[in-house]
Design a protein around this motif. Sequence first.
Motif, PDB file in Angstrom:
ATOM      1  N   GLU A   8     -13.423   5.802   2.495  1.00 35.48           N
ATOM      2  CA  GLU A   8     -12.693   5.556   1.249  1.00 35.48           C
ATOM      3  C   GLU A   8     -11.211   5.311   1.524  1.00 35.48           C
ATOM      4  N   LYS A  11     -10.763   1.850   2.902  1.00 37.27           N
ATOM      5  CA  LYS A  11     -10.834   0.853   1.828  1.00 37.27           C
ATOM      6  C   LYS A  11      -9.510   0.777   1.077  1.00 37.27           C
ATOM      7  N   GLN A  12      -8.926   1.942   0.771  1.00 36.11           N
ATOM      8  CA  GLN A  12      -7.643   1.966   0.075  1.00 36.11           C
ATOM      9  C   GLN A  12      -6.565   1.285   0.907  1.00 36.11           C
ATOM     10  N   ARG A  14      -6.912  -1.073   3.169  1.00 39.69           N
ATOM     11  CA  ARG A  14      -7.132  -2.523   3.147  1.00 39.69           C
ATOM     12  C   ARG A  14      -6.693  -3.135   1.813  1.00 39.69           C
ATOM     13  N   ARG A  15      -6.967  -2.438   0.697  1.00 38.26           N
ATOM     14  CA  ARG A  15      -6.555  -2.944  -0.615  1.00 38.26           C
ATOM     15  C   ARG A  15      -5.039  -3.099  -0.694  1.00 38.26           C
ATOM     16  N   HIS A  16      -4.316  -2.104  -0.195  1.00 46.13           N
ATOM     17  CA  HIS A  16      -2.852  -2.164  -0.249  1.00 46.13           C
ATOM     18  C   HIS A  16      -2.320  -3.241   0.702  1.00 46.13           C
ATOM     19  N   GLU A  17      -2.959  -3.409   1.849  1.00 52.25           N
ATOM     20  CA  GLU A  17      -2.536  -4.458   2.779  1.00 52.25           C
ATOM     21  C   GLU A  17      -2.742  -5.842   2.168  1.00 52.25           C
ATOM     22  N   VAL A  18      -3.864  -6.039   1.487  1.00 53.02           N
ATOM     23  CA  VAL A  18      -4.136  -7.318   0.820  1.00 53.02           C
ATOM     24  C   VAL A  18      -3.118  -7.549  -0.294  1.00 53.02           C
ATOM     25  N   ALA A  19      -2.785  -6.513  -1.036  1.00 55.01           N
ATOM     26  CA  ALA A  19      -1.801  -6.637  -2.116  1.00 55.01           C
ATOM     27  C   ALA A  19      -0.451  -7.092  -1.568  1.00 55.01           C
ATOM     28  N   GLU A  22      -0.652 -10.785  -0.702  1.00 56.88           N
ATOM     29  CA  GLU A  22      -0.624 -11.585  -1.928  1.00 56.88           C
ATOM     30  C   GLU A  22       0.778 -11.625  -2.533  1.00 56.88           C
ATOM     31  N   GLU A  52       3.751  -0.768  -2.616  1.00 55.70           N
ATOM     32  CA  GLU A  52       2.508  -0.930  -1.854  1.00 55.70           C
ATOM     33  C   GLU A  52       2.676  -0.408  -0.425  1.00 55.70           C
ATOM     34  N   GLN A  55       2.419   3.251  -0.442  1.00 58.20           N
ATOM     35  CA  GLN A  55       1.025   3.655  -0.570  1.00 58.20           C
ATOM     36  C   GLN A  55       0.305   3.564   0.777  1.00 58.20           C
TER      37      GLN A  55
END
Length: 71
Positions: A8, A11-12, A14-19, A22, A52, A55
Amino acid sequence: MNTNTNAELTKQLRRHEVAIVELNNLPSSSAVYQRNCNLYFRTTIQKATTMEQNQIDSVKAKLGNLNPSSS
């Protein structure tokens, strides 16, 4: 249980890295909205990127606490 927590947190992370990626690809004139609880607030790209990154640092610290031998 440790594996689920580790997955988990990964996953968090990776989400922040993608943000961040972007946000870095947005034109400077774009409107950016940042979620705080159930509300969205308009902010600058720089402030959203900083949030981000904070985070990411927090999640990495949690991962480091779970896996002290892998550091």
